[in-house]
Design a protein around this motif. Structure first.
Motif, PDB file in Angstrom:
ATOM      1  N   LEU A  31       6.654  -4.067  -4.637  1.00 19.19           N
ATOM      2  CA  LEU A  31       5.430  -3.261  -4.741  1.00 19.19           C
ATOM      3  C   LEU A  31       4.177  -4.056  -4.434  1.00 19.19           C
ATOM      4  N   GLN A  32       3.350  -3.477  -3.570  1.00 21.46           N
ATOM      5  CA  GLN A  32       1.977  -3.932  -3.395  1.00 21.46           C
ATOM      6  C   GLN A  32       1.089  -2.696  -3.321  1.00 21.46           C
ATOM      7  N   VAL A  52       7.929  -4.154   2.501  1.00 20.61           N
ATOM      8  CA  VAL A  52       7.126  -3.952   1.300  1.00 20.61           C
ATOM      9  C   VAL A  52       7.107  -2.473   0.938  1.00 20.61           C
ATOM     10  N   ASN A  53       7.197  -2.196  -0.352  1.00 20.67           N
ATOM     11  CA  ASN A  53       6.938  -0.862  -0.896  1.00 20.67           C
ATOM     12  C   ASN A  53       5.440  -0.778  -1.112  1.00 20.67           C
ATOM     13  N   ALA A  54       4.746  -0.059  -0.221  1.00 20.13           N
ATOM     14  CA  ALA A  54       3.284   0.001  -0.262  1.00 20.13           C
ATOM     15  C   ALA A  54       2.856   1.322  -0.881  1.00 20.13           C
ATOM     16  N   THR A  55       2.053   1.239  -1.916  1.00 24.10           N
ATOM     17  CA  THR A  55       1.621   2.441  -2.638  1.00 24.10           C
ATOM     18  C   THR A  55       0.686   3.275  -1.778  1.00 24.10           C
ATOM     19  N   ALA A  56       1.082   4.529  -1.551  1.00 26.07           N
ATOM     20  CA  ALA A  56       0.267   5.439  -0.737  1.00 26.07           C
ATOM     21  C   ALA A  56      -0.469   6.467  -1.594  1.00 26.07           C
ATOM     22  N   ALA A  57      -0.101   6.575  -2.874  1.00 18.57           N
ATOM     23  CA  ALA A  57      -0.790   7.529  -3.754  1.00 18.57           C
ATOM     24  C   ALA A  57      -0.597   7.127  -5.204  1.00 18.57           C
ATOM     25  N   VAL A 103       6.931  -1.250   6.450  1.00 13.73           N
ATOM     26  CA  VAL A 103       6.341  -0.619   5.263  1.00 13.73           C
ATOM     27  C   VAL A 103       7.152   0.602   4.853  1.00 13.73           C
ATOM     28  N   LEU A 104       7.644   0.566   3.629  1.00  6.67           N
ATOM     29  CA  LEU A 104       8.172   1.764   2.975  1.00  6.67           C
ATOM     30  C   LEU A 104       7.024   2.379   2.202  1.00  6.67           C
ATOM     31  N   LEU A 105       6.690   3.621   2.490  1.00  5.73           N
ATOM     32  CA  LEU A 105       5.642   4.262   1.706  1.00  5.73           C
ATOM     33  C   LEU A 105       6.171   4.584   0.309  1.00  5.73           C
ATOM     34  N   GLY A 106       5.314   4.375  -0.668  1.00  3.36           N
ATOM     35  CA  GLY A 106       5.709   4.657  -2.044  1.00  3.36           C
ATOM     36  C   GLY A 106       4.601   5.351  -2.807  1.00  3.36           C
ATOM     37  N   GLU A 125      10.285  13.185   4.027  1.00  2.00           N
ATOM     38  CA  GLU A 125      10.320  13.313   5.486  1.00  2.00           C
ATOM     39  C   GLU A 125       9.176  12.517   6.134  1.00  2.00           C
ATOM     40  N   LEU A 126       8.104  12.349   5.403  1.00  2.00           N
ATOM     41  CA  LEU A 126       6.964  11.573   5.936  1.00  2.00           C
ATOM     42  C   LEU A 126       7.145  10.070   5.727  1.00  2.00           C
ATOM     43  N   GLY A 127       8.241   9.666   5.096  1.00  2.00           N
ATOM     44  CA  GLY A 127       8.511   8.242   4.938  1.00  2.00           C
ATOM     45  C   GLY A 127       8.307   7.722   3.531  1.00  2.00           C
ATOM     46  N   VAL A 128       8.086   8.609   2.579  1.00  2.00           N
ATOM     47  CA  VAL A 128       7.918   8.167   1.184  1.00  2.00           C
ATOM     48  C   VAL A 128       9.313   7.991   0.577  1.00  2.00           C
ATOM     49  N   LYS A 129       9.697   6.744   0.392  1.00  2.00           N
ATOM     50  CA  LYS A 129      11.074   6.424   0.007  1.00  2.00           C
ATOM     51  C   LYS A 129      11.198   6.043  -1.465  1.00  2.00           C
ATOM     52  N   ILE A 130      10.075   5.836  -2.132  1.00  2.00           N
ATOM     53  CA  ILE A 130      10.079   5.363  -3.523  1.00  2.00           C
ATOM     54  C   ILE A 130       8.968   6.094  -4.273  1.00  2.00           C
ATOM     55  N   ALA A 131       9.278   6.616  -5.448  1.00  2.00           N
ATOM     56  CA  ALA A 131       8.213   7.226  -6.255  1.00  2.00           C
ATOM     57  C   ALA A 131       8.415   6.910  -7.729  1.00  2.00           C
ATOM     58  N   GLN A 132       7.331   6.458  -8.348  1.00  2.00           N
ATOM     59  CA  GLN A 132       7.302   6.229  -9.781  1.00  2.00           C
ATOM     60  C   GLN A 132       7.075   7.582 -10.458  1.00  2.00           C
ATOM     61  N   LEU A 133       7.722   7.818 -11.570  1.00  2.00           N
ATOM     62  CA  LEU A 133       7.661   9.155 -12.168  1.00  2.00           C
ATOM     63  C   LEU A 133       6.311   9.454 -12.811  1.00  2.00           C
ATOM     64  N   THR A 134       5.719   8.442 -13.448  1.00  2.00           N
ATOM     65  CA  THR A 134       4.415   8.656 -14.102  1.00  2.00           C
ATOM     66  C   THR A 134       3.555   7.418 -13.894  1.00  2.00           C
TER      67      THR A 134
END
Lengths: 344, 344
Positions: A31-32, A52-57, A103-106, A125-134
């Motif tokens: 994560l960065q 890198v898992n790059a935070t997009a939101a 870059v993996l979007l996260g 589908e837009l490339g967001v491969k990782i998401a934190q739940l909260t």
């Protein structure tokens, strides 16, 4: 505004064997959350990082998240020699060969999904491969690490996990509450990650994880990404050796394949952004202005990754284990999770 | 609520040679705006259609468009034997072999991009391969066919066209104003389509196109999709023969590769939806309730496509030309446009 580096000397690993190992390894940062531009990406290349898992939101809803992803695509279109938008572990392996950053979007939150589980697949589908739940506060999906009460995983949260499992989006528990984390491990049919936290036995802090959560995650095939953010290592006084000893103990307790790195680098931001992270739109900024913490001298950004390799060698980890921790463990987890699961 | 068919007899083409030709051809419908479900898709399969530009947004902004695309993905996930989300002409060719329907997502407006040109690539990444610049009223991009004044292509419109060219999204002028249409042909470095309109010499109507616009589009490598919507064929009294004679004259004037079909089928909707199409959120619905027009007896939906093949044979078009009109011309245009263009 990138921080000034204290010394160029710090960039070089201390031994030839560390340098050779670092160069050979495929390095992935779990994560960065930097303010990305060409210069910031170049720091990763200088540090030998390929993925890198790059935070997009973080607090963004669906429409604002689209804008953020649009910015990423433009950055990639303008910097094809340096940046590639990745969807698989193989994309990262290829980026290593090309000397590019994959870059993996996260997401660090599920706010981008609004109240619509169908948006999981859309953002995937837009490339967001990782998401934190909260992210820090209770949301529609579950409880968070700074919330006094943790609701546990909600009904919507179960749908979200099921969709994430189906499409192949990795679940991240780093800022999630402990009860919701345990519920998530139970609910998920795919392994889960804590991309950027440390154990509470290293530093007692709501952002770090008790053994029970770490063991639940890793015993279900998931991983813990050890984090360099000052808050979760006990501040800038903590030494490289202490950090690496923590990694070595985790390897010892949980096995060499369960541990990775998630630096939580926050490069190129001003203090306004740390205020946004802390308060989002859910509370006023308050009297005290939020400021970024000071990083330890031995790790101020991605360029210092070679120092981690050196430190891990010095605490006695073998080369195979170190290659795993530096990135191969993440790659194997991505290979497992990203293809998705059949959900009956 | 699907309309009741008047007779099952109507489904069958009138001659064996028409049936053989229809079965052999790869059939692509340049536009449908139905209320999609399994039954509606089955109508396409019954009509021998393999590919369709399906409208995913008309008045929707970015967030609502995401929801609509999410619905499409869910429909595809639940009906893998019948539906595949297409990105290329080859996806449609494969769907023909698989006896499935390949859906290209399309917009009938640029409202989904908001005021952010970067969203062109974002929605393209989600499978939106075709976008009409305006829908009936002036917007940020340009003037529309029902607007008394046509601003011409705006500065934002030029950026949108440049982005569409770059990423490989086909520009559609069907509901666009004539001045803006001519500007768009001039501005675009890729061919452009009118997916669902007829010439004004066939029926004088703001939705139909003068020769000048049709010639500008087709001479730049683009296509005209002949439309079955009652309004643009002169109402339900118009005969199949008259429609097919129009197609034959266009083939004669513009060449056999410049003409396709864009039925504008609107299956499975109630009258509320036609009110939404007409008024969106930009004006109150008014005194007179909008209602759907009556379709001609020989074409009430996708199942009647075989009748078009029969009619085109009867007006004397050769089999190669008919295969082109039925779908191969669209496929060739998609092959040309969808890979995108290098924009300096």
């Amino acid at each position: 505004m990138a921080e000034n580096r204290t010394s160029t000397l710090l960039k070089a690993p201390a031994s030839d064997s560390a340098a050779a190992l670092h160069t050979a390894a495929t390095i992935v940062d779990g994560l960065q959350i930097s303010n990305w531009d060409r210069a910031t990406l170049e720091e990763l290349r200088a540090g030998g990082i390929s993925g890198v898992n790059a935070t997009a939101a973080v607090w963004e809803g669906p429409a604002d998240t689209l804008k953020a992803i649009g910015d990423w695509y433009q950055l990639a279109a303008k910097n094809p020699d340096l940046l590639t938008m990745a969807r698989t572990a193989d994309d990262i392996r290829r980026a290593k060969l090309d000397n590019r950053i994959a870059v993996l979007l996260g997401f660090q939150n599920t706010s981008s999904f609004g109240d619509d589980y169908k948006l999981v697949e859309v953002f995937h589908e837009l490339g967001v491969k990782i998401a934190q739940l909260t992210y820090n506060i209770q949301n529609l999906v579950g409880g968070a690490c700074y919330e006094p009460e943790d609701s546990g995983l909600t009904r919507f949260g179960r749908t979200i996990i099921s969709e994430m499992n189906r499409v192949g989006m990795l679940i991240d528990l780093s800022h999630v509450g402990n009860r919701t984390s345990l519920d998530a491990v139970e609910a998920s049919v795919a392994p889960i990650a804590i991309t950027h936290s440390n154990p509470t036995w290293f530093v007692e802090n709501p952002r770090n994880k008790p053994d029970e959560v770490i063991r639940a995650v890793t015993e279900a095939g998931g991983m813990l990404g050890c984090c360099l953010y000052p808050l979760v290592i006990g501040g800038k006084k903590t030494t490289l050796e202490q950090f690496c000893q923590m990694v070595a103990r985790l390897v010892d307790e949980l096995g060499p394949t369960r541990i990775g790195l998630g630096s939580d680098c926050t490069r190129n931001w001003d203090d306004k952004f740390v205020g946004w992270l802390r308060n989002g739109r859910w509370q006023p900024e308050g009297e005290t202005k939020a400021t970024w913490p000071e990083w330890p001298e031995w790790f101020v950004g991605p360029e210092d990754f070679p120092r981690l390799t050196d430190g891990l060698l010095k605490v006695g980890l073998d080369e195979t284990t170190i290659r795993g921790v530096l990135g191969e463990n993440w790659l194997n987890l991505f290979d497992d999770v990203f293809p998705g699961r059949k959900i009956s």
